[in-house]
Design an enzyme around this catalytic site. Structure first.
Site, short mmCIF file in Angstrom:
data_model
loop_
_atom_site.label_atom_id
_atom_site.label_comp_id
_atom_site.label_asym_id
_atom_site.label_seq_id
_atom_site.Cartn_x
_atom_site.Cartn_y
_atom_site.Cartn_z
N ASN A 14 -24.11 51.60 2.31
CA ASN A 14 -23.60 52.59 3.26
C ASN A 14 -24.55 52.69 4.45
O ASN A 14 -25.76 52.56 4.32
CB ASN A 14 -23.33 53.94 2.60
CG ASN A 14 -24.52 54.58 1.92
OD1 ASN A 14 -25.29 53.92 1.24
ND2 ASN A 14 -24.66 55.88 2.08
N GLU A 41 -25.05 55.24 7.66
CA GLU A 41 -24.67 56.51 8.28
C GLU A 41 -25.01 56.53 9.77
O GLU A 41 -25.73 55.67 10.28
CB GLU A 41 -25.37 57.67 7.57
CG GLU A 41 -24.90 57.87 6.16
CD GLU A 41 -25.54 59.05 5.48
OE1 GLU A 41 -25.09 59.38 4.37
OE2 GLU A 41 -26.49 59.66 6.01
N CYS A 84 -19.01 53.31 4.54
CA CYS A 84 -19.36 53.25 3.13
C CYS A 84 -19.73 51.82 2.71
O CYS A 84 -19.30 50.86 3.34
CB CYS A 84 -18.20 53.73 2.27
SG CYS A 84 -17.70 55.43 2.56
N GLU A 139 -18.72 50.11 0.11
CA GLU A 139 -17.57 49.33 -0.34
C GLU A 139 -16.83 48.71 0.83
O GLU A 139 -16.47 47.54 0.80
CB GLU A 139 -16.61 50.21 -1.15
CG GLU A 139 -17.21 50.81 -2.40
CD GLU A 139 -17.83 52.19 -2.20
OE1 GLU A 139 -17.81 52.98 -3.16
OE2 GLU A 139 -18.35 52.47 -1.10
N CYS A 191 -14.77 56.38 -2.70
CA CYS A 191 -14.11 57.51 -2.04
C CYS A 191 -12.66 57.13 -1.70
O CYS A 191 -12.27 55.96 -1.84
CB CYS A 191 -14.88 57.92 -0.79
SG CYS A 191 -14.69 56.77 0.60
N CYS A 245 -12.28 54.29 0.91
CA CYS A 245 -12.62 52.98 0.32
C CYS A 245 -11.52 52.51 -0.63
O CYS A 245 -11.19 51.33 -0.67
CB CYS A 245 -13.96 53.05 -0.38
SG CYS A 245 -15.35 53.17 0.77
#
Length: 160
Positions: A62, A64, A73, A75, A112, A115
């Site tokens: 990930n 940010e 993210c 994934e 999430c 994802c």
């Protein structure tokens, strides 16, 4: 009116040592990817590794940003890179490791919603399930044979 019942079947391994060797290796690559995460705001580090049909493994972590929607993210970082670098190669298995830097994460952390939707797109496009293994820093590992177990009634191109 009728009621519809939706069920998902997942496999739970008590710990990392129960995994088949190839999956343990993929999970180790996700652990290494997690170390490269940039998460100064959430302090929640995630690593993902995807095994492709051609034997390649693509990893992601990930990333940010102070402007939260601009981050990505682990994934999706991995799956989009795999799709860009190997557009005609099927994705077989994804391993995900996630946890906080402020407390130990011992419960399995699934992808999430965003994802899940991204993984679903690739699963639909390749017309083949992608196995997904996910865990926290330690503890149990959960396996889903397909993203469809994690996102029932998914939205895909058939609705457009």
């Amino acid at each position: 009116m009728k009621e519809i019942k939706i069920e998902s079947t997942l496999t739970v391994f008590d710990d990392f040592n129960e995994l088949p060797k190839d999956i343990a290796s993929l999970m180790e690559q996700a652990i290494e990817a997690r170390k490269k995460a940039y998460a100064p705001y959430s302090k929640f580090l995630v690593g993902a590794a995807i095994a492709l049909e051609n034997g390649e493994v693509i990893t992601g972590s990930n990333q940010e940003n102070a402007s939260y929607p601009s981050g990505l993210c682990a994934e999706r970082t991995a799956i989009y890179y795999a799709g860009a670098k190997y557009p005609n190669v099927k994705m077989k298995t994804m391993a995900i490791v996630a946890g906080s830097t402020t407390q130990q994460t011992m419960v399995p952390i699934p992808p999430c919603g965003a994802c899940r939707q991204a993984i679903a797109e690739y699963e639909v496009n390749q017309n083949e399930a992608i196995e997904i293994y996910f865990m926290g820093e330690t503890g149990k590992v959960v396996k889903s044979n397909s993203l469809a177990n994690l996102l029932p009634l998914g939205f895909d191109k058939s609705a457009l």
